[in-house]
Scaffold this motif. Structure first.
Motif, PDB file in Angstrom:
ATOM      1  N   LEU A   1     -10.380  22.797   6.183  1.00  0.00           N
ATOM      2  CA  LEU A   1      -9.484  22.114   4.977  1.00  0.00           C
ATOM      3  C   LEU A   1      -7.651  22.430   5.938  1.00  0.00           C
ATOM      4  N   ILE A   2      -7.695  23.780   6.659  1.00  0.00           N
ATOM      5  CA  ILE A   2      -6.187  24.000   6.674  1.00  0.00           C
ATOM      6  C   ILE A   2      -5.869  23.165   8.056  1.00  0.00           C
ATOM      7  N   LYS A   3      -6.811  22.849   9.150  1.00  0.00           N
ATOM      8  CA  LYS A   3      -7.159  21.846  10.170  1.00  0.00           C
ATOM      9  C   LYS A   3      -6.611  21.365  10.326  1.00  0.00           C
ATOM     10  N   ASP A   4      -6.576  20.418   9.182  1.00  0.00           N
ATOM     11  CA  ASP A   4      -6.939  18.820   8.600  1.00  0.00           C
ATOM     12  C   ASP A   4      -5.444  19.144   8.008  1.00  0.00           C
ATOM     13  N   ALA A   5      -4.725  19.874   7.806  1.00  0.00           N
ATOM     14  CA  ALA A   5      -3.705  20.172   6.956  1.00  0.00           C
ATOM     15  C   ALA A   5      -2.215  19.829   8.458  1.00  0.00           C
ATOM     16  N   LYS A   6      -2.228  20.609   9.787  1.00  0.00           N
ATOM     17  CA  LYS A   6      -1.952  20.864  10.011  1.00  0.00           C
ATOM     18  C   LYS A   6      -0.583  19.156  10.873  1.00  0.00           C
ATOM     19  N   HIS A   7      -1.065  19.020  10.836  1.00  0.00           N
ATOM     20  CA  HIS A   7       0.057  17.293  10.641  1.00  0.00           C
ATOM     21  C   HIS A   7       1.259  17.459  10.075  1.00  0.00           C
ATOM     22  N   LEU A   8       0.842  17.980   8.944  1.00  0.00           N
ATOM     23  CA  LEU A   8       1.322  17.970   7.344  1.00  0.00           C
ATOM     24  C   LEU A   8       2.402  19.694   7.991  1.00  0.00           C
ATOM     25  N   THR A   9       1.898  20.237   8.146  1.00  0.00           N
ATOM     26  CA  THR A   9       2.211  21.992   8.252  1.00  0.00           C
ATOM     27  C   THR A   9       2.773  22.453   9.667  1.00  0.00           C
ATOM     28  N   ALA A  10       3.118  20.847  10.466  1.00  0.00           N
ATOM     29  CA  ALA A  10       3.523  22.265  11.502  1.00  0.00           C
ATOM     30  C   ALA A  10       5.216  22.961  12.154  1.00  0.00           C
ATOM     31  N   ASN A  11       5.948  21.100  10.986  1.00  0.00           N
ATOM     32  CA  ASN A  11       6.732  21.709  10.592  1.00  0.00           C
ATOM     33  C   ASN A  11       7.687  22.599  10.558  1.00  0.00           C
TER      34      ASN A  11
ATOM     35  N   GLY B   1       8.210  29.514   9.893  1.00  0.00           N
ATOM     36  CA  GLY B   1       8.178  30.770   9.627  1.00  0.00           C
ATOM     37  C   GLY B   1       7.348  30.965   8.282  1.00  0.00           C
ATOM     38  N   GLY B   2       6.771  29.419   8.291  1.00  0.00           N
ATOM     39  CA  GLY B   2       6.177  29.481   6.428  1.00  0.00           C
ATOM     40  C   GLY B   2       5.049  28.421   7.054  1.00  0.00           C
ATOM     41  N   GLY B   3       4.552  27.974   5.875  1.00  0.00           N
ATOM     42  CA  GLY B   3       3.163  27.040   6.171  1.00  0.00           C
ATOM     43  C   GLY B   3       2.282  27.168   4.651  1.00  0.00           C
ATOM     44  N   ILE B   4       0.765  27.193   4.703  1.00  0.00           N
ATOM     45  CA  ILE B   4      -0.345  28.274   3.848  1.00  0.00           C
ATOM     46  C   ILE B   4      -0.448  29.244   3.992  1.00  0.00           C
ATOM     47  N   ILE B   5      -0.618  30.084   3.246  1.00  0.00           N
ATOM     48  CA  ILE B   5      -0.810  30.945   3.181  1.00  0.00           C
ATOM     49  C   ILE B   5      -2.197  31.513   3.503  1.00  0.00           C
ATOM     50  N   ASP B   6      -2.976  30.831   1.729  1.00  0.00           N
ATOM     51  CA  ASP B   6      -4.150  31.185   1.328  1.00  0.00           C
ATOM     52  C   ASP B   6      -4.628  30.499   0.327  1.00  0.00           C
ATOM     53  N   ILE B   7      -5.976  29.803   0.794  1.00  0.00           N
ATOM     54  CA  ILE B   7      -6.885  29.011   0.016  1.00  0.00           C
ATOM     55  C   ILE B   7      -8.137  29.502  -0.581  1.00  0.00           C
TER      56      ILE B   7
ATOM     57  N   GLU C   1      -1.795  29.123  -2.091  1.00  0.00           N
ATOM     58  CA  GLU C   1      -0.308  29.675  -2.089  1.00  0.00           C
ATOM     59  C   GLU C   1       0.233  29.205  -0.144  1.00  0.00           C
ATOM     60  N   PHE C   2       1.511  29.072  -0.648  1.00  0.00           N
ATOM     61  CA  PHE C   2       2.899  28.215   0.174  1.00  0.00           C
ATOM     62  C   PHE C   2       3.962  29.413  -0.037  1.00  0.00           C
ATOM     63  N   GLU C   3       4.337  29.511   1.668  1.00  0.00           N
ATOM     64  CA  GLU C   3       5.622  29.548   1.895  1.00  0.00           C
ATOM     65  C   GLU C   3       6.645  28.888   2.478  1.00  0.00           C
ATOM     66  N   THR C   4       7.712  28.716   2.182  1.00  0.00           N
ATOM     67  CA  THR C   4       8.599  27.015   1.479  1.00  0.00           C
ATOM     68  C   THR C   4      10.128  27.646   2.281  1.00  0.00           C
ATOM     69  N   LEU C   5       9.842  28.704   2.427  1.00  0.00           N
ATOM     70  CA  LEU C   5      11.310  28.973   3.102  1.00  0.00           C
ATOM     71  C   LEU C   5      12.547  28.767   1.911  1.00  0.00           C
ATOM     72  N   ASP C   6      13.487  27.168   2.920  1.00  0.00           N
ATOM     73  CA  ASP C   6      14.773  27.291   2.108  1.00  0.00           C
ATOM     74  C   ASP C   6      14.310  25.568   0.997  1.00  0.00           C
ATOM     75  N   ALA C   7      13.270  25.199   1.228  1.00  0.00           N
ATOM     76  CA  ALA C   7      12.967  24.084   0.752  1.00  0.00           C
ATOM     77  C   ALA C   7      12.546  24.401  -0.404  1.00  0.00           C
ATOM     78  N   MET C   8      12.650  24.063  -2.151  1.00  0.00           N
ATOM     79  CA  MET C   8      11.629  24.363  -3.189  1.00  0.00           C
ATOM     80  C   MET C   8      10.309  23.705  -3.039  1.00  0.00           C
TER      81      MET C   8
ATOM     82  N   ASN D   1       2.814  19.342  -2.803  1.00  0.00           N
ATOM     83  CA  ASN D   1       1.275  18.238  -2.826  1.00  0.00           C
ATOM     84  C   ASN D   1       0.985  17.492  -1.881  1.00  0.00           C
ATOM     85  N   SER D   2       1.977  17.502  -1.036  1.00  0.00           N
ATOM     86  CA  SER D   2       0.861  16.713   0.729  1.00  0.00           C
ATOM     87  C   SER D   2       0.212  17.407   0.908  1.00  0.00           C
ATOM     88  N   CYS D   3       0.119  18.615   1.203  1.00  0.00           N
ATOM     89  CA  CYS D   3      -0.915  19.632   1.576  1.00  0.00           C
ATOM     90  C   CYS D   3      -2.272  19.775   0.571  1.00  0.00           C
ATOM     91  N   LEU D   4      -1.904  19.885  -1.019  1.00  0.00           N
ATOM     92  CA  LEU D   4      -3.388  19.780  -1.513  1.00  0.00           C
ATOM     93  C   LEU D   4      -3.881  18.063  -1.499  1.00  0.00           C
TER      94      LEU D   4
END
Length: 435
Positions: free
Chosen positions: A140-150, A155-161, A179-186, A192-195
């Motif tokens: 699940l985490i690997k398949d979302a890499k194209h969404l989470t790379a930036n 320093g953010g991204g997926i914390i846990d599922i 759980e997610f860390e999105t830094l300066d973005a809401m 939602n894209s990751c989910l």
């Protein structure tokens, strides 16, 4: 004329206004002019506002004021507030000055984790589902890499599922709790894209697993949660009870009465709702001024106020060894990038006024605004009463309702400096001037 219309969204702005004023208003020209009065003369700026939402007709103005003299962690701020309610900005400013003379506000970030969930139903063996999830989580985490790379680069991204079994509450109901860390973005779009990617991968892997040929899995929905109890900030003030003494107020007596008022809001939901509404007067005003989603903040905050099983005060107080400490722990999922933050000119102006805070700094500033508002309200309630200050601020609204001219306003303002303000008293005074 019929009040039903087809293809309304495809009409031009003028065509929409024409249909509305023809259909619903007795004075078409006057109704149209009200809308046009609030159009911006800068056509490019007006187009920007038109494109924020669908079917825009005009701009709806709220006053944007500022509350100066906030000392937060040793740094001075002037806080922007977009709100229509009388006395909110004045109360915040008064509290800022009061605590600025007593060491200012201190803040701490307690967490920045945001939540999203994939909701699904499953009929089959629970142990097999848990085993499947454990084996599939990395995919699940690997398949979302194209969404989470930036996001990960910053320093953010997926914390846990986690797989959560909710079948005791609702038959066949499970979640992927993420759980997610999105830094300066809401982070709503990111989450939602990751989910949705998690859901797609989870369903694909499930359908390919021979263990589940006799079982059914149905993805119901994938959506972030505005309940963010681990995206939390604390704001507090503290001083000796003797420093609370002023004019005719004894510090120890004031502290004790103030603490009792907070205790009431901690156990009495009827009081707690109004108590917390006052806190949100300050918080919503800054959330709105900075282009954030005040509805999401409201929903999450009120859920947090109910986390113990009953609705309670968001603020708390202690008096220990003659030290008065007043604080708030509040969940705030905010952004300083994305959304309106780089589009709305007044939002950009507000961020520059606040010295370009990052998301954590904005959390702290907004929490302080809520605490200041609550302190001002409780201080008034337990000393002079809430109406004295509120009605003085409301005086100009009453005078405007009466179409008072500048001379009448000046006379009324002078008169009501020493007389109680009520609606009937202001009407009587203005009528007396006019007669």
């Amino acid at each position: 004329m019929t009040k039903k219309i087809s293809g309304f969204s495809k009409l031009s702005k003028i065509q929409k206004i024409d249909w509305l004023t023809d259909t619903y208003f007795s004075g078409k020209e006057a109704a149209t002019q009200v809308l046009k009065t609030y159009w911006n003369t800068d056509k490019k700026l007006q187009q920007l506002h038109d494109e924020f939402i669908e079917n825009t007709l005009t701009n709806y103005y709220l006053p944007l004021g500022v509350a100066p003299n906030f000392l937060i962690n040793g740094k001075h701020y002037t806080i922007p507030m977009a709100i229509e309610e009388s006395s909110v900005v004045a109360a915040a400013s008064k509290a800022a000055k009061y605590w600025g003379e007593r060491g200012g506000f201190k803040t701490t970030i307690l967490g920045t984790t945001k939540i999203g969930q994939v909701h699904f139903t499953y009929t089959g063996d629970k142990t097999s589902l848990q085993s499947f999830f454990t084996a599939t989580k990395a995919t699940l985490i690997k398949d979302a890499k194209h969404l989470t790379a930036n996001m990960e680069k910053r320093g953010g991204g997926i914390i846990d599922i986690q797989l959560v079994d909710k079948t005791e509450s609702l038959e066949n109901y499970y979640q992927l709790h993420c759980e997610f860390e999105t830094l300066d973005a809401m982070g709503a779009n990111f989450i939602n894209s990751c989910l949705e990617q998690f859901a797609k991968s989870f369903e694909r892997e499930f359908n390919a697993d021979i263990r589940f040929r006799e079982s059914e899995l149905c993805i119901i929905m994938s959506i972030l949660s505005n309940y963010v109890p681990n995206c939390l900030v604390r704001a507090e003030v503290s001083c000796s009870v003797n420093q609370l003494t002023e004019k005719n107020i004894d510090g120890k007596e004031f502290a004790a009465k103030f603490a009792q008022a907070i205790a009431i809001a901690e156990v009495e939901p009827y009081r707690a709702v109004t108590h917390n509404k006052g806190i949100m007067n300050g918080i919503d005003a800054v959330v709105l001024a900075t282009g954030n989603d005040f509805r999401a903040v409201e929903a999450g905050v009120h859920a947090f106020a109910s986390k113990e099983g009953s609705y309670q005060s968001l603020t708390h107080v202690t008096i220990e060894n003659d030290i008065f400490t007043f604080w708030i722990d509040i969940p705030l999922a905010l952004g300083t990038v994305g959304g309106l933050t780089k589009l709305h000119p007044l939002v950009k102006w507000s961020f520059e006024l606040l010295q370009q805070p990052n998301a954590k700094e904005l959390m702290q500033i907004i929490a302080v605004a809520g605490l200041a508002q609550n302190f001002a309200a409780i201080k008034s309630l337990t000393t002079t009463g809430i109406q004295q200050g509120h009605m003085k601020m409301h005086l100009m609204n009453i005078l405007n309702q009466l179409d008072a001219n500048p001379s009448e306003k000046e006379q009324a303002t002078t008169h009501f400096k020493t007389h109680p303000v009520t609606h009937s008293a202001v009407v009587s005074f203005v009528n007396k001037i006019r007669s």
